[in-house]
Design a protein around this motif. Structure first.
Motif, PDB file in Angstrom:
ATOM      1  N   TYR A  45       0.805  -1.222   0.000  1.00  0.00           N
ATOM      2  CA  TYR A  45       0.000   0.000   0.000  1.00  0.00           C
ATOM      3  C   TYR A  45       0.840   1.275   0.000  1.00  0.00           C
ATOM      4  CZ  TYR A  45      -3.598  -3.271   1.590  1.00  0.00           C
ATOM      5  OH  TYR A  45      -4.461  -4.326   1.698  1.00  0.00           O
ATOM      6  N   SER A  46       2.099   1.189   0.332  1.00  0.00           N
ATOM      7  CA  SER A  46       2.907   2.398   0.536  1.00  0.00           C
ATOM      8  C   SER A  46       4.298   2.233  -0.050  1.00  0.00           C
ATOM      9  CB  SER A  46       3.001   2.717   2.031  1.00  0.00           C
ATOM     10  OG  SER A  46       3.603   1.640   2.736  1.00  0.00           O
ATOM     11  N   HIS A  47       4.901   3.373  -0.388  1.00  0.00           N
ATOM     12  CA  HIS A  47       6.273   3.358  -0.894  1.00  0.00           C
ATOM     13  C   HIS A  47       7.291   3.239   0.236  1.00  0.00           C
ATOM     14  CE1 HIS A  47       3.892   5.582  -3.986  1.00  0.00           C
ATOM     15  NE2 HIS A  47       4.587   4.800  -4.806  1.00  0.00           N
ATOM     16  N   GLU A  48       6.971   3.850   1.358  1.00  0.00           N
ATOM     17  CA  GLU A  48       7.855   3.819   2.525  1.00  0.00           C
ATOM     18  C   GLU A  48       7.025   3.455   3.755  1.00  0.00           C
ATOM     19  OE1 GLU A  48      11.098   4.206   2.177  1.00  0.00           O
ATOM     20  OE2 GLU A  48      10.987   4.798   0.060  1.00  0.00           O
ATOM     21  N   GLN A  49       7.670   2.837   4.729  1.00  0.00           N
ATOM     22  CA  GLN A  49       6.941   2.357   5.903  1.00  0.00           C
ATOM     23  C   GLN A  49       7.648   2.794   7.183  1.00  0.00           C
ATOM     24  OE1 GLN A  49       8.160  -0.230   3.532  1.00  0.00           O
ATOM     25  NE2 GLN A  49       6.442   0.465   2.287  1.00  0.00           N
ATOM     26  N   TYR A  50       6.857   3.218   8.148  1.00  0.00           N
ATOM     27  CA  TYR A  50       7.415   3.564   9.458  1.00  0.00           C
ATOM     28  C   TYR A  50       6.636   2.806  10.520  1.00  0.00           C
ATOM     29  CZ  TYR A  50       9.589   6.186  13.228  1.00  0.00           C
ATOM     30  OH  TYR A  50      10.326   6.514  14.336  1.00  0.00           O
ATOM     31  N   GLY A  51       7.347   2.060  11.342  1.00  0.00           N
ATOM     32  CA  GLY A  51       6.700   1.283  12.394  1.00  0.00           C
ATOM     33  C   GLY A  51       7.703   0.907  13.452  1.00  0.00           C
ATOM     34  N   LEU A  52       7.460  -0.225  14.096  1.00  0.00           N
ATOM     35  CA  LEU A  52       8.347  -0.651  15.184  1.00  0.00           C
ATOM     36  C   LEU A  52       9.488  -1.495  14.634  1.00  0.00           C
ATOM     37  CD1 LEU A  52       5.785  -1.600  17.978  1.00  0.00           C
ATOM     38  CD2 LEU A  52       7.025   0.541  17.664  1.00  0.00           C
ATOM     39  N   PRO A  53      10.710  -1.202  15.037  1.00  0.00           N
ATOM     40  CA  PRO A  53      11.859  -1.981  14.559  1.00  0.00           C
ATOM     41  C   PRO A  53      12.053  -3.286  15.313  1.00  0.00           C
ATOM     42  CG  PRO A  53      12.604  -0.236  16.022  1.00  0.00           C
ATOM     43  CD  PRO A  53      11.119  -0.058  15.877  1.00  0.00           C
ATOM     44  N   GLY A  54      11.388  -3.443  16.438  1.00  0.00           N
ATOM     45  CA  GLY A  54      11.554  -4.641  17.255  1.00  0.00           C
ATOM     46  C   GLY A  54      10.395  -4.761  18.218  1.00  0.00           C
ATOM     47  N   TRP A  55      10.687  -5.141  19.459  1.00  0.00           N
ATOM     48  CA  TRP A  55       9.642  -5.278  20.467  1.00  0.00           C
ATOM     49  C   TRP A  55       9.261  -3.921  21.036  1.00  0.00           C
ATOM     50  CZ3 TRP A  55       7.701  -9.761  19.796  1.00  0.00           C
ATOM     51  CH2 TRP A  55       8.506 -10.855  19.462  1.00  0.00           C
ATOM     52  N   GLY A  56       8.201  -3.908  21.829  1.00  0.00           N
ATOM     53  CA  GLY A  56       7.760  -2.682  22.472  1.00  0.00           C
ATOM     54  C   GLY A  56       8.577  -2.376  23.711  1.00  0.00           C
ATOM     55  N   ALA A  57       7.970  -1.664  24.665  1.00  0.00           N
ATOM     56  CA  ALA A  57       8.661  -1.277  25.892  1.00  0.00           C
ATOM     57  C   ALA A  57       7.646  -1.039  26.989  1.00  0.00           C
ATOM     58  CB  ALA A  57       9.496  -0.020  25.666  1.00  0.00           C
ATOM     59  N   SER A  58       8.095  -1.152  28.220  1.00  0.00           N
ATOM     60  CA  SER A  58       7.223  -0.955  29.378  1.00  0.00           C
ATOM     61  C   SER A  58       7.304   0.486  29.853  1.00  0.00           C
ATOM     62  CB  SER A  58       7.630  -1.905  30.506  1.00  0.00           C
ATOM     63  OG  SER A  58       6.848  -1.680  31.657  1.00  0.00           O
ATOM     64  N   GLY A  59       6.127   1.119  29.989  1.00  0.00           N
ATOM     65  CA  GLY A  59       6.074   2.492  30.469  1.00  0.00           C
ATOM     66  C   GLY A  59       4.734   3.106  30.129  1.00  0.00           C
ATOM     67  N   PRO A  60       4.456   4.304  30.613  1.00  0.00           N
ATOM     68  CA  PRO A  60       3.215   4.993  30.247  1.00  0.00           C
ATOM     69  C   PRO A  60       3.107   5.073  28.722  1.00  0.00           C
ATOM     70  CG  PRO A  60       4.330   6.160  32.003  1.00  0.00           C
ATOM     71  CD  PRO A  60       5.284   5.097  31.535  1.00  0.00           C
ATOM     72  N   TYR A  61       1.893   4.853  28.200  1.00  0.00           N
ATOM     73  CA  TYR A  61       1.778   4.613  26.764  1.00  0.00           C
ATOM     74  C   TYR A  61       2.257   5.791  25.919  1.00  0.00           C
ATOM     75  CZ  TYR A  61      -2.446   7.376  25.628  1.00  0.00           C
ATOM     76  OH  TYR A  61      -3.336   8.390  25.375  1.00  0.00           O
TER      77      TYR A  61
END
Length: 681
Positions: free
Chosen positions: A625-641
Motif C-alpha cells: 500500500y505504501s512506498h515507505e513504511q514507518y513502524g516498530l523496529p523490534g519489540w515494544g517497551a514498558s512504560g506509560p503509553y
C-alpha cells in the motif's frame, strides 16, 4: 439399557470397513489405514445403533453430530458416509487424497457432505466438539418446551492419543466438565501407538481429558461390540457429565503389522491386503468390495434417520402452532438471517463527540445489539472487565445446579483458555443458530492461532474482540504488546482483521463481522482513547479504506490504521502549516479494502506522490500500500503509553519530520511516482 443383539451382518460389515480402509489408502498410496481398521467395530456400532442423522439431508438441524478428531483416519469417515448414502460415491473413495476430490487427506467442513468440522491439527476436533455440545445445551434450553423436546441431539467424537496430548483439548475438556455437558460422548482410540512408537515413550497418565474425576463419566472397555454398545448406552443415560469411553483397540487390526506404528501412516503392501481379506472371508482378488448385506445394514440405519427427521419436522410444525413467536425466532436463526433493521442500532458518531477507547466503543456496540441479536453467544478468556464484553442484559451460560446462571445464558466464562475458547467458538458456529464472539488481549489471540486458522479455512463466522491492541497498552510491556500479530493474521486468507480508528469505524467493523457470514473477524481494539475523525462514517469504513483528510496536488499521502490515524492527522496538520500538502488515509481492514474495485482503491491510494505508512506494529505487509513504511523496529517497551509512543517516534511531530525526508527523497529521485497498487499481475 437396550440389549445389544449382534447380527451376522455386523462382523461382515466390520470386515468390509477394514478392507475398504486398506484399499482406499492403498490406491492413493498415501494415508493412514491403522486407525480406521482399529476403530471399525466402534464406528459400526455407533452409526448403526446410535447416530440419529439423515444422509439425504445432512443439514437436518437436530441430527446427532459426529466429529473425527483424529482426522488423519478420515478414510474411516468417508467409508461410513458412503455406506450410509451421503453424497459420496465409490468413485469418490477411489479418488482419496487426489486433486479436487471430495475425499481430501483430512476432513473438511463445507467440502464433503456429512462432515461437521474440519479436523486434522490434533486436538482441534475434540475441542470444537465441546462447542457443538454447548450449542445444543443452549438452544435446547432456549427453545424446548414441555412436550416439545426439539433440540436434544448428542455430539459423538472419535479421538486419538495425539488429540488428548494436545493442550487445546485439555482446555476445552476442562470447561466441558465444569459445564456438565452430558450430551458429549468421546470414544478414545487407545491403541498405544503414536508416530514415535508406543505411547509409553511420552504419554502414560490416565487419559481423563484433564477433567476432575467427578466431572467425567470415564469408562474403559475392550474392543468388542457388546461392550462398546453398552458403554455408549450408559453414556447417554448420564445427563450431567461428558463421557470418555477409553476403547482399547489394535491399530491396523488384521494386518501383518497390526499393533505397530508401521501401520499408522503408511499404506499396506499388496500381499498384506490380500491376506487381510482372506482372513476376514472377503474376496482377496477384489478391491473396494462391498457385500449387499453391508449396504443393507447401513441403508437401514439411514432410513431410521430419515424417519426421525420426518417425525421432528412434524413436531416442529406443531411447535409453530402453539408457540409461533419462538418458532419464528428459531427458524430465523437456523436460516442464518439477522433480525430486520438490526443495523439501525449501531452507534453513529460526530467528530465533536468525546474521544473513547475503541474497546469501550466495542462495549457500546455490544450493549446496543445484544438485545436485538440473541444469537450472539460468547465470552472472554477471564478478561471480561478488560475486554468489556459482558453487557448488562447478559446472563452467564452455566448449569442451573451451580446457581451461577442458566443454559439459556449467552455469556460464557471461558477461563484462561484462549486456544480452547477459539476451538469451541468454531463448534458453536458449526452447530448453527449461533454467532459466536470471543475475547482476550490481541497478543493472546496468538495462543489460539490454530483455531483462528481453522475458522478461516472452514468459513466459521467467529468474532474475536481483541483489546489492548498495541504499545498503547503501556506498562505491561513487550510481553503483552503485539508487534508481529497483525502481520500474521492479515496474511490468513478469508480472515478480516479490523483495526478501527474511531467510533464509526468500530460500528463498521461489527457490521461487517455480522454480515460476512462465511468469514471470521478479529477486531483489534485500543486501551487508550481515540478521537472521532472528520470524514469517518460507517459507509466509508465498510469499504475497508477511505480518505480521512483530502487535499489536491498533495506532496505526500499518509496511510495508517487504528490509534495511529489520529497521529497521522497531527503530522498532516503540522506539514500543512508549513505549506506541505499531506493527505491522510485510513485502512481499518486490509482484506475488505482489497475487495474493492481497482478504480476506487487507486482513488484512495493514488499515483502522483509518495505514500508513507505509519503503524505501531511491524511494517511487514505495508509495502503493498505504501512506498515507505514507518513502524516498530523490534519489540515494544514498558512504560506509560505516551512515553512508549515517544520512544519509538510515533508522534505527530516525528512523523512530520519523517514525511519531509520521504518527500525530499522522491523529489530528488525524480520521475513519476506510481501507486503501489498498480501491479503487473
Amino acid at each position: 439399557m437396550s440389549q445389544f443383539a449382534p447380527q451376522p451382518s455386523d462382523e461382515i460389515a466390520i470386515a468390509t470397513i477394514r478392507a475398504l480402509a486398506a484399499d482406499v489408502v492403498g490406491k492413493a498410496n498415501s494415508g493412514h489405514p491403522g486407525a480406521p481398521m482399529g476403530l471399525a467395530p466402534a464406528a459400526h456400532v455407533l452409526f448403526t445403533r446410535f447416530v440419529n442423522a439423515n444422509p439425504k439431508n445432512s443439514k437436518w438441524f437436530n441430527r446427532d453430530r459426529f466429529v473425527l478428531s483424529n482426522g488423519h483416519g478420515c478414510a474411516l469417515q468417508y467409508i461410513l458416509l458412503h455406506l450410509l448414502g451421503y453424497k459420496l460415491s465409490l468413485d469418490d473413495l477411489k479418488a482419496f487424497r487426489q486433486i479436487d476430490s471430495l475425499t481430501p487427506g483430512h476432513p473438511e467442513a463445507s467440502h464433503t457432505d456429512g462432515i461437521e468440522l474440519t479436523t486434522g491439527p490434533l486436538g482441534q476436533g475434540i475441542s470444537s466438539a465441546v462447542g457443538l455440545a454447548i450449542a445444543q445445551a443452549h438452544l435446547g434450553a432456549t427453545f424446548n418446551k414441555d412436550g416439545f423436546d426439539l433440540i436434544n441431539n448428542y455430539t459423538y467424537v472419535f479421538a486419538g492419543d495425539g488429540c488428548l496430548m494436545e493442550g487445546v483439548a485439555s482446555e476445552a475438556a476442562s470447561l466441558a466438565g465444569h459445564l456438565q455437558l452430558g450430551n458429549l460422548v468421546v470414544i478414545y482410540d487407545d491403541n498405544h501407538i503414536s508416530i514415535d512408537g508406543d505411547t509409553a515413550v511420552a504419554f502414560t497418565e490416565n487419559a481423563s481429558l484433564a477433567l476432575p474425576t467427578d466431572s467425567l463419566l470415564l469408562t474403559a472397555v475392550p474392543s468388542d461390540l457388546a461392550a462398546i454398545h453398552n458403554a455408549i448406552a450408559e453414556a447417554q443415560k448420564d445427563k450431567t457429565k461428558p463421557t470418555l469411553i477409553r476403547l482399547r483397540t489394535t491399530i491396523g487390526y488384521g494386518s501383518k503389522q497390526q499393533g505397530t506404528h508401521g501401520v499408522h501412516g503408511s499404506p499396506l503392501k499388496a500381499d498384506d491386503i490380500q491376506q487381510l481379506k482372506t482372513k476376514f472371508g472377503l474376496p482377496a482378488d477384489q478391491s473396494f468390495y462391498i457385500p449387499d448385506a453391508t449396504y443393507e445394514a447401513y441403508h437401514s440405519a439411514a432410513a431410521k434417520g430419515a424417519k426421525a427427521e420426518t417425525a421432528w419436522n412434524a413436531l416442529l410444525a406443531s411447535y409453530g402452532q402453539k408457540y409461533p413467536n419462538e418458532y419464528a425466532e428459531l427458524t430465523r436463526r437456523i436460516s442464518g438471517k439477522l433480525p430486520v433493521n438490526w443495523e439501525k442500532a449501531l452507534p453513529v458518531y460526530k467528530s465533536s463527540d468525546a474521544a473513547q477507547a475503541s474497546r469501550k466503543l466495542s462495549e457500546i456496540v455490544l450493549s446496543a445489539i445484544v438485545p436485538i441479536i440473541p444469537e450472539l453467544v460468547g465470552g472472554s478468556a477471564d478478561l471480561t472487565g478488560s475486554n468489556l464484553t459482558r453487557t448488562k442484559t447478559m446472563v452467564d451460560f452455566q448449569p442451573e445446579s451451580t446457581g451461577l446462571g442458566s443454559y439459556r445464558g449467552t455469556y460464557i466464562r471461558f477461563g484462561v483458555r484462549e486456544h480452547g475458547m477459539g476451538a469451541i467458538a468454531n463448534g458453536l458456529h458449526a452447530y448453527g443458530g449461533i454467532i459466536p464472539f470471543v475475547a482476550t488481549f490481541l497478543n493472546f489471540v496468538s495462543y489460539a492461532a490454530g483455531a483462528v486458522r481453522l475458522s478461516a479455512l472452514s468459513k466459521h463466522q467467529v468474532i474475536w474482540v481483541a483489546t489492548h491492541d498495541s504499545i498503547g497498552l503501556g506498562e505491561d510491556g513487550p510481553t503483552h504488546q503485539p508487534v508481529e500479530v497483525a502481520a500474521h493474521f492479515r496474511a490468513i486468507p478469508n480472515l478480516d482483521f479490523w483495526r478501527p480508528a474511531d467510533g464509526n469505524e468500530t460500528s463498521a467493523a461489527y457490521y461487517a463481522a455480522l454480515t460476512r457470514r462465511g468469514t471470521p473477524s478479529i477486531l483489534s481494539l485500543s486501551r487508550q482513547n481515540l478521537p472521532n475523525l472528520e470524514n469517518s462514517t460507517i459507509e466509508h469504513a465498510l469499504k475497508g479504506g477511505y480518505v480521512v483528510h483530502e487535499v489536491a496536488g498533495e506532496d505526500l499521502t499518509l496511510v495508517s490504521t487504528g490509534s495511529e490515524v489520529s497521529i497521522a492527522l497531527e503530522a498532516a496538520a503540522l506539514l500543512n502549516g508549513e505549506g506541505i500538502k499531506a493527505r491522510v488515509v485510513s485502512i481499518p481492514c486490509w482484506s475488505i479494502f482489497d475487495e474493492q474495485p481497482q478504480e476506487y482503491r487507486l482513488s484512495v491510494l493514488r499515483s502522483g506522490a509518495p505514500i508513507l505508512s505509519v503503524e505501531a506494529y511491524s511494517t511487514l505487509g505495508w509495502a503493498k500500500y505504501s512506498h515507505e513504511q514507518y513502524g516498530l523496529p523490534g519489540w515494544g517497551a514498558s512504560g506509560p503509553y505516551k512515553k512508549v509512543y515517544e520512544k519509538f517516534g510515533i508522534t505527530g511531530s516525528n512523523i512530520a519530520e519523517i514525511s519531509k525526508k520521504v518527500i525530499a527523497f522522491y523529489k530528488q529521485k525524480g520521475g513519476e511516482v506510481v501507486s503501489p497498487l498498480v501491479k503487473a499481475i
